[in-house]
Design a protein around this motif. Structure first.
Motif, PDB file in Angstrom:
ATOM      1  N   VAL A  54     -10.928  -5.373 -33.904  1.00 12.87           N
ATOM      2  CA  VAL A  54     -10.902  -5.210 -34.066  1.00 12.87           C
ATOM      3  C   VAL A  54     -11.632  -3.278 -35.152  1.00 12.87           C
ATOM      4  CG1 VAL A  54     -13.127  -5.240 -36.517  1.00 12.87           C
ATOM      5  CG2 VAL A  54     -12.837  -6.890 -34.870  1.00 12.87           C
ATOM      6  N   ARG A  55     -12.209  -2.417 -33.807  1.00 10.70           N
ATOM      7  CA  ARG A  55     -12.145  -0.947 -34.246  1.00 10.70           C
ATOM      8  C   ARG A  55     -10.766  -0.711 -34.041  1.00 10.70           C
ATOM      9  NH1 ARG A  55     -17.032   1.240 -32.565  1.00 10.70           N
ATOM     10  NH2 ARG A  55     -17.255   1.713 -34.663  1.00 10.70           N
ATOM     11  N   ARG A  56      -9.376  -0.945 -33.088  1.00  6.93           N
ATOM     12  CA  ARG A  56      -8.304  -0.645 -32.631  1.00  6.93           C
ATOM     13  C   ARG A  56      -7.326  -0.967 -34.287  1.00  6.93           C
ATOM     14  NH1 ARG A  56      -6.697  -3.492 -29.325  1.00  6.93           N
ATOM     15  NH2 ARG A  56      -8.303  -2.482 -27.282  1.00  6.93           N
ATOM     16  N   ALA A  57      -7.662  -2.374 -34.407  1.00 11.71           N
ATOM     17  CA  ALA A  57      -7.256  -2.246 -35.896  1.00 11.71           C
ATOM     18  C   ALA A  57      -7.647  -1.451 -37.104  1.00 11.71           C
ATOM     19  CB  ALA A  57      -7.374  -3.989 -35.804  1.00 11.71           C
ATOM     20  N   ARG A  58      -8.670  -1.311 -37.531  1.00 14.51           N
ATOM     21  CA  ARG A  58      -8.971  -0.488 -38.361  1.00 14.51           C
ATOM     22  C   ARG A  58      -8.685   0.714 -37.878  1.00 14.51           C
ATOM     23  NH1 ARG A  58     -13.976   2.168 -39.409  1.00 14.51           N
ATOM     24  NH2 ARG A  58     -14.502   2.246 -36.742  1.00 14.51           N
ATOM     25  N   LEU A  59      -8.751   1.284 -37.177  1.00 15.88           N
ATOM     26  CA  LEU A  59      -7.599   2.569 -36.807  1.00 15.88           C
ATOM     27  C   LEU A  59      -6.627   2.659 -37.136  1.00 15.88           C
ATOM     28  CD1 LEU A  59      -9.604   3.590 -33.778  1.00 15.88           C
ATOM     29  CD2 LEU A  59     -10.044   4.811 -35.920  1.00 15.88           C
ATOM     30  N   ASP A  60      -5.656   1.882 -36.570  1.00 15.26           N
ATOM     31  CA  ASP A  60      -3.874   1.549 -36.199  1.00 15.26           C
ATOM     32  C   ASP A  60      -4.204   1.726 -37.974  1.00 15.26           C
ATOM     33  OD1 ASP A  60      -3.934   1.940 -33.893  1.00 15.26           O
ATOM     34  OD2 ASP A  60      -3.192  -0.597 -33.783  1.00 15.26           O
ATOM     35  N   LYS A  61      -4.658   0.794 -38.900  1.00 10.87           N
ATOM     36  CA  LYS A  61      -4.226   0.818 -40.229  1.00 10.87           C
ATOM     37  C   LYS A  61      -5.054   2.072 -41.186  1.00 10.87           C
ATOM     38  CE  LYS A  61      -6.214  -1.317 -43.847  1.00 10.87           C
ATOM     39  NZ  LYS A  61      -7.095  -2.304 -45.178  1.00 10.87           N
TER      40      LYS A  61
END
Length: 64
Positions: A54-61
């Motif tokens: 979840v955190r990785r996806a938020r940072l990628d976004k």
């Protein structure tokens, strides 16, 4: 979670890590919702792995 799980030193370490890295209730809720359909039991390890996703996806976004 059962008392045996929440009192485990490894679980307490994960909880401290989540607090130190400022995991939000929203992030943990999203991790629970995403992990639940794929796992019969939401263990701390399962939640930690999903929380990282979840955190990785938020940072990628945010980078995009």
């Amino acid at each position: 979670m059962r008392r045996e799980v929440t009192g485990d030193p490894l679980t307490l370490g994960l909880f401290r890590r989540w607090c130190a890295s400022n995991v939000t209730v929203t992030e943990m809720h999203q991790a629970c919702e995403e992990a639940a359909p794929h796992h019969s039991e939401l263990t701390p390890g399962v939640l930690h792995a999903q929380l990282q996703a979840v955190r990785r996806a938020r940072l990628d976004k945010a980078r995009a």
